[in-house]
Motif scaffolding. Structure first.
Motif, PDB file in Angstrom:
ATOM      1  N   LYS A  63       1.043  -1.659  -0.178  1.00 15.95           N
ATOM      2  CA  LYS A  63      -0.145   0.040  -0.182  1.00 15.95           C
ATOM      3  C   LYS A  63       0.948   1.159  -0.122  1.00 15.95           C
ATOM      4  O   LYS A  63       0.376   2.560  -0.206  1.00 15.95           O
ATOM      5  CB  LYS A  63      -1.135   0.058   0.948  1.00 15.95           C
ATOM      6  CG  LYS A  63      -2.090  -0.700   0.539  1.00 15.95           C
ATOM      7  CD  LYS A  63      -2.321  -1.503   2.015  1.00 15.95           C
ATOM      8  CE  LYS A  63      -4.061  -2.219   2.322  1.00 15.95           C
ATOM      9  NZ  LYS A  63      -4.585  -2.040   3.736  1.00 15.95           N
ATOM     10  N   LEU A  64       1.789   1.317   0.511  1.00 20.78           N
ATOM     11  CA  LEU A  64       2.768   2.429   0.708  1.00 20.78           C
ATOM     12  C   LEU A  64       3.595   3.228  -0.485  1.00 20.78           C
ATOM     13  O   LEU A  64       3.958   1.942  -1.330  1.00 20.78           O
ATOM     14  CB  LEU A  64       4.039   2.224   1.218  1.00 20.78           C
ATOM     15  CG  LEU A  64       3.677   2.252   3.075  1.00 20.78           C
ATOM     16  CD1 LEU A  64       5.323   2.297   4.026  1.00 20.78           C
ATOM     17  CD2 LEU A  64       2.620   3.656   3.403  1.00 20.78           C
ATOM     18  N   LYS A  88      -6.393  -5.481  12.886  1.00 18.71           N
ATOM     19  CA  LYS A  88      -6.894  -5.402  11.107  1.00 18.71           C
ATOM     20  C   LYS A  88      -7.815  -6.005  10.750  1.00 18.71           C
ATOM     21  O   LYS A  88      -8.690  -5.390  10.265  1.00 18.71           O
ATOM     22  CB  LYS A  88      -5.567  -7.299  10.726  1.00 18.71           C
ATOM     23  CG  LYS A  88      -6.111  -7.762   9.688  1.00 18.71           C
ATOM     24  CD  LYS A  88      -5.508  -6.802   8.309  1.00 18.71           C
ATOM     25  CE  LYS A  88      -5.529  -7.620   6.848  1.00 18.71           C
ATOM     26  NZ  LYS A  88      -4.890  -7.021   5.967  1.00 18.71           N
ATOM     27  N   LYS A 109     -12.006  -3.622   8.338  1.00 20.11           N
ATOM     28  CA  LYS A 109     -13.726  -3.833   7.804  1.00 20.11           C
ATOM     29  C   LYS A 109     -15.014  -2.828   8.513  1.00 20.11           C
ATOM     30  O   LYS A 109     -15.223  -2.065   7.423  1.00 20.11           O
ATOM     31  CB  LYS A 109     -14.025  -5.474   8.889  1.00 20.11           C
ATOM     32  CG  LYS A 109     -15.819  -5.798   8.187  1.00 20.11           C
ATOM     33  CD  LYS A 109     -15.101  -6.933   7.917  1.00 20.11           C
ATOM     34  CE  LYS A 109     -14.584  -7.246   9.438  1.00 20.11           C
ATOM     35  NZ  LYS A 109     -15.054  -9.709   9.550  1.00 20.11           N
ATOM     36  N   PRO A 144      -7.856   3.713   2.866  1.00 19.39           N
ATOM     37  CA  PRO A 144      -7.208   4.274   3.734  1.00 19.39           C
ATOM     38  C   PRO A 144      -6.290   3.040   3.801  1.00 19.39           C
ATOM     39  O   PRO A 144      -6.165   1.941   2.975  1.00 19.39           O
ATOM     40  CB  PRO A 144      -8.377   3.728   4.966  1.00 19.39           C
ATOM     41  CG  PRO A 144      -9.227   3.718   4.559  1.00 19.39           C
ATOM     42  CD  PRO A 144      -9.238   3.562   3.068  1.00 19.39           C
ATOM     43  N   LEU A 145      -4.907   3.565   4.815  1.00 18.19           N
ATOM     44  CA  LEU A 145      -4.119   2.398   4.359  1.00 18.19           C
ATOM     45  C   LEU A 145      -4.087   1.145   5.398  1.00 18.19           C
ATOM     46  O   LEU A 145      -3.603   0.002   4.688  1.00 18.19           O
ATOM     47  CB  LEU A 145      -2.196   3.084   5.430  1.00 18.19           C
ATOM     48  CG  LEU A 145      -1.532   3.982   4.310  1.00 18.19           C
ATOM     49  CD1 LEU A 145      -0.910   4.914   5.178  1.00 18.19           C
ATOM     50  CD2 LEU A 145      -1.270   3.432   3.435  1.00 18.19           C
ATOM     51  N   GLY A 146      -5.031   1.480   6.673  1.00 17.07           N
ATOM     52  CA  GLY A 146      -5.878  -0.392   7.144  1.00 17.07           C
ATOM     53  C   GLY A 146      -5.148   0.204   8.576  1.00 17.07           C
ATOM     54  O   GLY A 146      -6.153   0.872   9.259  1.00 17.07           O
ATOM     55  N   ASP A 200       0.155  -1.973   8.283  1.00 12.23           N
ATOM     56  CA  ASP A 200       0.527  -2.314   6.609  1.00 12.23           C
ATOM     57  C   ASP A 200       1.960  -0.562   7.078  1.00 12.23           C
ATOM     58  O   ASP A 200       1.692  -0.782   6.203  1.00 12.23           O
ATOM     59  CB  ASP A 200      -0.704  -1.312   6.102  1.00 12.23           C
ATOM     60  CG  ASP A 200      -1.824  -2.200   6.079  1.00 12.23           C
ATOM     61  OD1 ASP A 200      -1.803  -2.824   5.577  1.00 12.23           O
ATOM     62  OD2 ASP A 200      -3.228  -2.149   6.772  1.00 12.23           O
ATOM     63  N   VAL A 201       1.756  -0.119   7.638  1.00  9.70           N
ATOM     64  CA  VAL A 201       2.740   0.958   7.770  1.00  9.70           C
ATOM     65  C   VAL A 201       3.563   1.082   9.636  1.00  9.70           C
ATOM     66  O   VAL A 201       2.261   1.621  10.592  1.00  9.70           O
ATOM     67  CB  VAL A 201       2.493   2.050   6.603  1.00  9.70           C
ATOM     68  CG1 VAL A 201       1.298   3.050   8.162  1.00  9.70           C
ATOM     69  CG2 VAL A 201       3.459   3.125   7.202  1.00  9.70           C
TER      70      VAL A 201
END
Lengths: 416, 416
Positions: free
Chosen positions: A389-390, B13, B17, B114-116, B198-199
């Protein structure tokens, strides 16, 4: 850290200074000159490639893999043609994306600039060598290439032709540097060149990519693993579903955007699973399914839990039956690799819900997953397909090889 | 991997949702409700914070650091006001950046999503807890926060207020999860949650950031180390140069966009170095210089090689004299951290050359480096200042907390 690899890192970093100063005309002339040189030196490239092919055959490599390794006259023409095409694309470097004037009079512009040094770690196909150089050079980046040991003579020959041509054009030959030592220790060192290499792009199998992610201190862009699904909704046009599934699975096996797994709504399962089975059997695809799928169609083998998360890259597909779109979405989000997913439906709400809730780079309604590709998306070329995603997600064209820099024009502003 | 941290990863995670389904109105109402709750529960927050303050004092923490840790009524009002401001910003999520129709009729749209799950690892200031939650929640991301052990009671209290408020509003309370175990083993585990987080954004000193970069398998955005330079060109307005240098060094010490090092063209060194020295001495700044600077001005101490790469975050500055703009650019590119750099010049070519060739997130002509900041750039808020090139560079506002997803509308397309 070996002196060998850190010396390459410093040479690459040093070359960015010269790359930054190149204009579009020089870069495009350089790319066309390299294309021409590759054509002219075809016999040299093929004779060097023959060394790799013979070594691979002696080592007992499968004919399919040997074929990936082989350079033919056509493939060399293809590499050259690829460089000519890249020369013809718009250059994103230098574009000022926006410029705003702040209340204090500061003019703040956002300019596209090269990433700097791009490291590419890849496996046996030698045409990646020319492609990766072309895309990186076009965007004023320096490329450090680490190909597989299988293709070392081919890669050395291609890089030799590129570097000699650049030198002859008064362009920086260190625009491309091949890591000629293909030992594992050196690739480990390459992943630690934080501060010298700006990004690493692994291109290859899931094992290679996982190893780079686990070990690199340089930022990584993950590419190209695809456990892609097609979901046949209860409101699907079943004929369209079967055509799309056949295409997504069989138009080309072994590519990351091929469909590996089907999800079928139970209301249409009895009707569509036999249709799908018939069509795929004609293309010799083995079908593995859950209990319901096995019950519906003779010849479907029982799938195990492992099947749901497997990227076969082969003539195999799995089938799962679900009782709602929510269950389909959950199943796909749990098992996919963030690449490409498709729903087949005529229902407006379900189409939007699937696009909203599936977590992947490309989410299709009523089309084949095989379209996820830089050329099909209209980028003219691609360096790979990002599944993270980055920075970049999905097919990466020239833009993904750039970053931005704020350039600020003041006339004495100080902060209060 | 401890069960503790992997369970947090799975909860986070899973919460994505629900975050994906939230609309702008619900999110903004949630942010305003949390702001109100922080104000109402000020006494609770302060009494919990007092535990951290007392523990820090007992442990002998310096008063400056204890002050960073302390929550006062004003600071709590500031946190709440920050959330109200974030509620008022435009929401980037859901924006369709482009939509193209390909020759085969496929409509390919690029949508911001969104990145998550965003992991934030930070040190002692507890207001980061509310800020980070606000920015991530606004962009429909789940936040996993790992603050320092020094601020654990304060962070627990803030997160308790946030989660209870979200629950009361029927919003997902797992939108923010605090890692309450502040052991080193747990932070190591957090960096290995590839696929669940995710980051990771580390916010803190250079040591923290280097450790995250070295150990994380989750993609990292490096932030906030700034060895920033001001270069006084031979064509500078010297009065402007001195004003800007005073501002860039002393307007606020200890921030990443403060100037740490000066580069002076030799043609103006004899005149401007005494002017700069006088002005900085009035603010009690220690000046360390190379041989020429030391020769020009009594009171300048001899700099060592190490000074050129040191981010002092203190009342110290270094000075180097150069004989050309090229030497200045080379010196800066060798020693900077990719944050903010400024040239003071009236020369058109030199202004452009500096902006072209300096490798940094923000490159200024005739302005103070102190402007590199999300608020000053007009973003309304910031989560940090990226000093890397991937994904986001420079001040990161809401956009940096999003990625894109391709949504493709077909009507039966298959690939030929």
């Amino acid at each position: 850290m070996s002196d060998y690899m850190s010396a390459i890192g410093r040479r690459a970093k040093n070359a960015t200074k010269y790359m930054n100063r190149l204009g579009q005309i020089e870069k495009n002339e350089g790319l066309r000159a390299v294309a021409e040189a590759l054509r002219e030196q075809g016999s040299f490239l093929m004779s060097e490639n023959e060394k790799d092919v013979q070594a691979a055959q002696t080592a007992g490599m499968s004919e399919a893999l040997v074929d990936r390794l082989r350079l033919t006259k056509d493939r060399i023409a293809g590499m050259a043609e690829g460089l000519d095409q890249i020369a013809g694309l718009d250059d994103p470097v230098g574009e000022m994306i926006s410029m705003k004037t702040r209340p204090n009079g500061l003019r703040i512009g956002t300019r596209r600039v090269p990433l700097g040094v791009i490291g590419i770690i890849y496996e046996s196909r030698p045409n990646v060598t020319a492609d990766a150089f072309g895309l990186c050079f076009k965007t004023s980046n320096v490329t450090v290439l680490r190909g597989g040991s299988d293709a070392i003579h081919s890669n050395q020959a291609i890089v030799k032709v590129i570097r000699e041509t650049l030198k002859g054009q008064d362009l920086p030959e260190d625009a491309v540097i091949l890591v000629e030592d293909t030992s594992r220790a050196v690739v480990s060192d390459m992943m630690k060149l934080h501060g010298l290499i700006d990004v690493l792009i692994p291109r290859g199998g899931a094992g290679l990519i996982a190893s780079v992610v686990a070990n690199s201190t340089v930022p990584v862009i993950e590419t190209g693993t695809g456990n892609c699904h097609v979901y046949v909704d209860e409101y699907a046009d079943l004929g369209m579903a079967v055509d799309i599934i056949e295409n997504a699975k069989t138009q080309r096996l072994g590519v990351c955007n091929a469909c590996e797994s089907l999800v079928i709504h139970e209301k249409v399962a009895d009707e569509v699973i036999p249709m799908i089975y018939d069509r795929l059997r004609k293309k010799s695809v083995e079908v593995r399914g859950d209990e319901q799928a096995v019950r519906i169609q003779d010849g479907i083998l029982a799938a195990t839990e492992e099947d749901w998360s497997t990227e076969y890259l082969d003539s195999i597909i799995s089938v799962k039956v679900v009782s709602s779109i929510e269950e389909a979405i959950d199943h796909i989000n749990r098992n996919n690799t963030g690449h490409s997913e498709a729903i087949i439906t005529e229902n407006y709400d379900h189409a939007l819900q699937f696009q909203d809730e599936i977590d992947a780079a490309a989410v299709y309604v009523n089309a084949s997953t095989r379209f996820t590709d830089g050329f099909e998306f209209g980028f003219g070329a691609e360096i790979g397909i990002s599944t993270q995603k980055l920075h970049a997600r999905g097919p990466m064209g020239l833009l993904a090889l750039t970053t931005t820099k704020y350039v600020i024009f003041g006339n004495g502003q100080i902060r209060k």
